[in-house]
Design a protein around this motif. Structure first.
Motif, PDB file in Angstrom:
ATOM      1  N   ILE A 186     -20.846  57.907  54.746  1.00  0.00           N
ATOM      2  CA  ILE A 186     -21.219  56.500  54.595  1.00  0.00           C
ATOM      3  C   ILE A 186     -20.623  55.931  53.315  1.00  0.00           C
ATOM      4  N   SER A 190     -17.878  52.945  53.521  1.00  0.00           N
ATOM      5  CA  SER A 190     -18.322  51.676  52.933  1.00  0.00           C
ATOM      6  C   SER A 190     -17.402  51.256  51.789  1.00  0.00           C
ATOM      7  N   CYS A 194     -15.037  47.876  51.743  1.00  0.00           N
ATOM      8  CA  CYS A 194     -15.178  46.845  50.713  1.00  0.00           C
ATOM      9  C   CYS A 194     -13.912  46.719  49.870  1.00  0.00           C
ATOM     10  N   ALA A 207     -19.749  47.328  47.635  1.00  0.00           N
ATOM     11  CA  ALA A 207     -19.781  48.678  48.206  1.00  0.00           C
ATOM     12  C   ALA A 207     -21.132  49.334  47.968  1.00  0.00           C
ATOM     13  N   LEU A 210     -23.683  47.738  50.291  1.00  0.00           N
ATOM     14  CA  LEU A 210     -23.493  48.195  51.661  1.00  0.00           C
ATOM     15  C   LEU A 210     -23.955  49.633  51.833  1.00  0.00           C
ATOM     16  N   ILE A 211     -23.632  50.492  50.869  1.00  0.00           N
ATOM     17  CA  ILE A 211     -24.067  51.892  50.928  1.00  0.00           C
ATOM     18  C   ILE A 211     -25.586  51.975  50.934  1.00  0.00           C
ATOM     19  N   MET A 214     -26.868  50.880  54.334  1.00  0.00           N
ATOM     20  CA  MET A 214     -26.593  51.884  55.356  1.00  0.00           C
ATOM     21  C   MET A 214     -27.489  53.115  55.207  1.00  0.00           C
TER      22      MET A 214
END
Length: 231
Positions: A186, A190, A194, A207, A210-211, A214
């Motif tokens: 992930i 990610s 990004c 990033a 998003l990480i 997720m």
């Protein structure tokens, strides 16, 4: 587990970080000295700031005469990822008592990678030892680098690449010792996404967001599956 066993285990766990921090800290000391700052600066910055990437950035800020506001904003941006580290460690450190302030302060990228992927629960004393040893490695490398830089004429060009090399080393070590690679995958996907969308200068914070999103979704899915399995 006895203190002696915990010290032994902590030394074993932090050895990859030792090999990286000594080299990276050495490079920092060399670059710092090349900008006109001595051993005392290396000691104080590594002891009290203790942020590898930010310390490298701080060299140019200090030598360039940046304002306090500029340095503060830069520090927040460069170390924004630590906010997410801290949030994910709330449960693990919440009963650490008097050790908590130092555990929070010493939560670097490499220390986080060691304590967050443990497959069994270790004591807060063990977490403290891991954090302390890593801190000692970094301070030692920085001071040695500054001392060598003052004694010999070193060209600092390219030395700061050691930071990237250290991240790669820690990632490989984490991948090899962990059975679950979901978080690592992930993180890679990610970050690449990004990087493509936002560019090299602006991808870090998106990033990390998003990480975090997720990983939160992954945890929720696994929790739901676990509840269904128990039912």
């Amino acid at each position: 587990m006895s203190l002696q066993e915990e010290i032994k285990n902590a030394l074993k766990a932090t050895f990859p970080v030792f090999s990286g921090y000594i080299v990276l800290g050495f490079g920092f000391g060399i670059v710092l000295h090349s900008k006109g700052f001595g051993i005392l600066w290396a000691l104080c910055m590594s002891l009290f700031i203790y942020a590898g990437s930010m310390q490298y950035v701080a060299i140019d800020l200090l030598s360039g005469g940046a304002s306090v506001i500029t340095m503060a904003i830069t520090t927040v941006l460069v170390n924004a990822r630590h906010l997410f580290y801290g949030i994910s460690m709330i449960d693990k450190y919440k009963k650490s008592g008097k050790l908590k302030p130092y555990l929070i302060f010493a939560l670097t990228d490499e220390t986080y990678s060691l304590v967050c992927t443990e497959e069994e629960e270790n004591s807060h004393r063990y977490h403290f030892l891991v954090s302390l040893f890593n801190h000692i490695y970094w301070v030692s490398g920085s001071v040695i680098g500054a001392a060598v830089g003052s004694a010999f004429d070193f060209a600092p060009k390219g030395i700061d690449f050691a930071l990237t090399a250290l991240f790669v080393t820690v990632f490989v070590e984490q991948w090899m010792t962990s059975k679950d690679h979901a978080a690592a995958i992930i993180g890679i996907l990610s970050s690449v996404f990004c990087l493509i969308v936002f560019g090299a200068d602006s991808f870090l914070i998106p990033a990390m967001l998003l990480i975090t999103l997720m990983l939160t979704a992954l945890r929720f899915i696994r929790k739901r599956k676990g509840e269904k399995a128990d039912a």
